[in-house]
Design an enzyme around this catalytic site. Structure first.
Site, short mmCIF file in Angstrom:
data_model
loop_
_atom_site.label_atom_id
_atom_site.label_comp_id
_atom_site.label_asym_id
_atom_site.label_seq_id
_atom_site.Cartn_x
_atom_site.Cartn_y
_atom_site.Cartn_z
N LYS A 238 0.84 -1.21 0.00
CA LYS A 238 0.00 0.00 0.00
C LYS A 238 0.87 1.26 0.00
O LYS A 238 0.60 2.21 -0.72
CB LYS A 238 -0.90 0.03 1.24
CG LYS A 238 -2.04 -0.96 1.21
CD LYS A 238 -2.96 -0.73 2.40
CE LYS A 238 -2.22 -0.78 3.70
NZ LYS A 238 -2.49 -1.78 4.65
N ARG B 111 -11.91 -0.11 7.64
CA ARG B 111 -11.55 -1.52 7.86
C ARG B 111 -12.69 -2.29 8.49
O ARG B 111 -12.49 -3.41 8.94
CB ARG B 111 -10.32 -1.62 8.77
CG ARG B 111 -9.08 -1.07 8.13
CD ARG B 111 -7.83 -1.54 8.83
NE ARG B 111 -6.71 -0.74 8.38
CZ ARG B 111 -5.45 -1.06 8.54
NH1 ARG B 111 -5.12 -2.17 9.17
NH2 ARG B 111 -4.50 -0.28 8.11
N ARG C 161 9.09 -1.27 13.10
CA ARG C 161 7.81 -0.95 13.72
C ARG C 161 7.50 -1.94 14.82
O ARG C 161 7.76 -3.13 14.66
CB ARG C 161 6.71 -1.03 12.64
CG ARG C 161 6.11 0.31 12.30
CD ARG C 161 5.21 0.20 11.13
NE ARG C 161 3.99 -0.57 11.42
CZ ARG C 161 2.95 -0.65 10.58
NH1 ARG C 161 2.99 -0.02 9.42
NH2 ARG C 161 1.89 -1.36 10.89
N ARG D 55 -2.54 -9.43 12.79
CA ARG D 55 -3.03 -8.35 11.92
C ARG D 55 -3.66 -8.92 10.65
O ARG D 55 -4.67 -8.40 10.15
CB ARG D 55 -1.88 -7.40 11.57
CG ARG D 55 -1.53 -6.48 12.74
CD ARG D 55 -0.11 -5.97 12.66
NE ARG D 55 0.13 -5.13 11.51
CZ ARG D 55 1.35 -4.90 11.00
NH1 ARG D 55 2.42 -5.46 11.54
NH2 ARG D 55 1.49 -4.10 9.98
P1 ADP Z 1 -0.96 -2.36 8.36
O1 ADP Z 1 -1.85 -2.11 7.21
O2 ADP Z 1 0.38 -2.84 7.91
O3 ADP Z 1 -1.61 -3.16 9.45
P2 ADP Z 1 -1.31 0.34 9.35
O4 ADP Z 1 -0.25 1.35 9.62
O5 ADP Z 1 -2.29 0.66 8.30
O6 ADP Z 1 -0.54 -1.00 9.05
O7 ADP Z 1 -2.10 0.01 10.71
C1 ADP Z 1 -1.40 -0.31 11.88
C2 ADP Z 1 -2.42 -0.61 12.98
O8 ADP Z 1 -3.21 0.55 13.23
C3 ADP Z 1 -3.41 -1.72 12.66
O9 ADP Z 1 -2.89 -3.00 12.97
C4 ADP Z 1 -4.59 -1.33 13.57
O10 ADP Z 1 -4.33 -1.72 14.91
C5 ADP Z 1 -4.55 0.20 13.53
N1 ADP Z 1 -5.42 0.74 12.47
C6 ADP Z 1 -5.05 1.26 11.28
N2 ADP Z 1 -6.10 1.64 10.56
C7 ADP Z 1 -7.19 1.35 11.30
C8 ADP Z 1 -8.60 1.49 11.12
N3 ADP Z 1 -9.11 1.99 10.00
N4 ADP Z 1 -9.41 1.09 12.12
C9 ADP Z 1 -8.94 0.57 13.27
N5 ADP Z 1 -7.63 0.40 13.50
C10 ADP Z 1 -6.76 0.78 12.55
#
Ligand code: ADP
Length: 278
Positions: A96, A172, A236, A247
């Site tokens: 992404k 999500r 991270r 995840r």
């Molecule tokens: P990845 O897609 O690699 O999991 P992100 O940086 O997008 O990494 O997200 C990291 C974490 O942040 C997720 O594992 C979740 O805990 C939280 N997160 C991100 N976006 C959302 C969302 N839209 N709703 C709820 N939690 C989120």
């Protein structure tokens, strides 16, 4: 009505090989996505190009204007085209970030990543940030009351309204999608990256960030250029094998709900491998 095209083509071959979908669909006056693509990837590091062509024509209302003008006088103003709005979704390390950088540069959209907004809250030490971190450490979704407000506010900022936006990692869940639908915030295109789990885990575990330049490396596939950079790379906190499996589980549990909301405008890569977009 608008047309939005996206194509992934082999840079080596320089031409699209196969059409995944080519007939535009449009329902309820929604913009449509027209997709042209690709051949299957032979290697997870094959250079591929993502092209989005965008052509927003007059809305139905504007197209009716000449008729109105004939009755009431000449039309004196034409509407500005609306800025492009894209959502991108995919499991951790599906690419992404790479896609977003390229789309953002090429189309001048404002990149809004839910994960980055949450990490900024954690960095600022706010109450929301502290709560969010508890969930992020477990690979779980942060509760909607924290994320939804954060994303809504960001989308409504003037820069995103004027230039258009590329929303990464949101929505999500069905409730997050519904929160935007309630505000009549809809994407012109929803990109879903689909990559096999084996590749994702390898990519996540080897992923490192250079905190000075913001550049992402992979210890095996994209190692740092020199010792100095290697010494300052960070990982991270949720990029471990144990956490990425959680995840991934969360992603699969929620993604279908979100897709049903955007079924008219989805583009999905079908290769089940990582793609690199140039
Ligand atoms: P990845 O897609 O690699 O999991 P992100 O940086 O997008 O990494 O997200 C990291 C974490 O942040 C997720 O594992 C979740 O805990 C939280 N997160 C991100 N976006 C959302 C969302 N839209 N709703 C709820 N939690 C989120």
């Amino acid at each position: 009505m608008a047309s939005l095209g996206i194509s992934i083509s082999s840079v080596a071959a320089g031409r699209p090989m196969r059409s995944l979908a080519s007939s535009p669909s449009c329902s309820n006056n929604k913009p449509f996505a027209s997709l042209n693509a690709t051949r299957s990837l032979e290697s997870s590091r094959a250079p591929f190009r993502l092209e989005i062509s965008y052509d927003r024509r007059f809305s139905d209302e504007l197209r009716r204007q000449p008729l109105a003008a004939a009755r009431s006088g000449p039309v004196v103003a034409a509407a500005e085209p609306e800025p492009m709005k894209i959502m991108i979704s995919g499991p951790p390390a599906s690419g992404k970030g790479t896609q977003c950088e390229l789309i953002k540069k090429k189309y001048g959209l404002v990149h809004i990543a839910a994960g980055d907004l949450l990490r900024a809250e954690i960095g600022a030490g706010t109450e929301n940030g502290k709560r969010a971190k508890e969930y992020m450490e477990k690979g779980m979704l942060v509760p909607s009351e924290i994320v939804v407000m954060m994303v809504k506010e960001r989308l409504l900022q003037p820069d995103a309204q004027e230039k258009g936006w590329l929303l990464d990692g949101y929505p999500r869940s069905l409730s997050q999608a519904t929160a935007l639908e309630d505000l009549r915030i809809q994407p012109d295109l929803f990109i879903l990256l689909d990559v096999s789990e084996e590749i994702l885990i390898e990519r996540v575990v080897g992923r490192r960030l250079d905190p000075v330049t913001g550049k992402i490396y992979h210890l095996k596939y994209s190692p740092p250029e020199n010792e100095e950079i290697a010494a300052r790379l960070t990982q991270r906190f949720d990029d471990t094998e144990e956490k990425v499996k959680l995840r991934l589980k969360t992603h699969h549990q929620n993604v279908e709900d979100v897709l049903s909301t955007y079924k008219d405008v989805i583009f999905k890569n079908r290769q089940k491998r990582s793609i690199v977009v140039l």
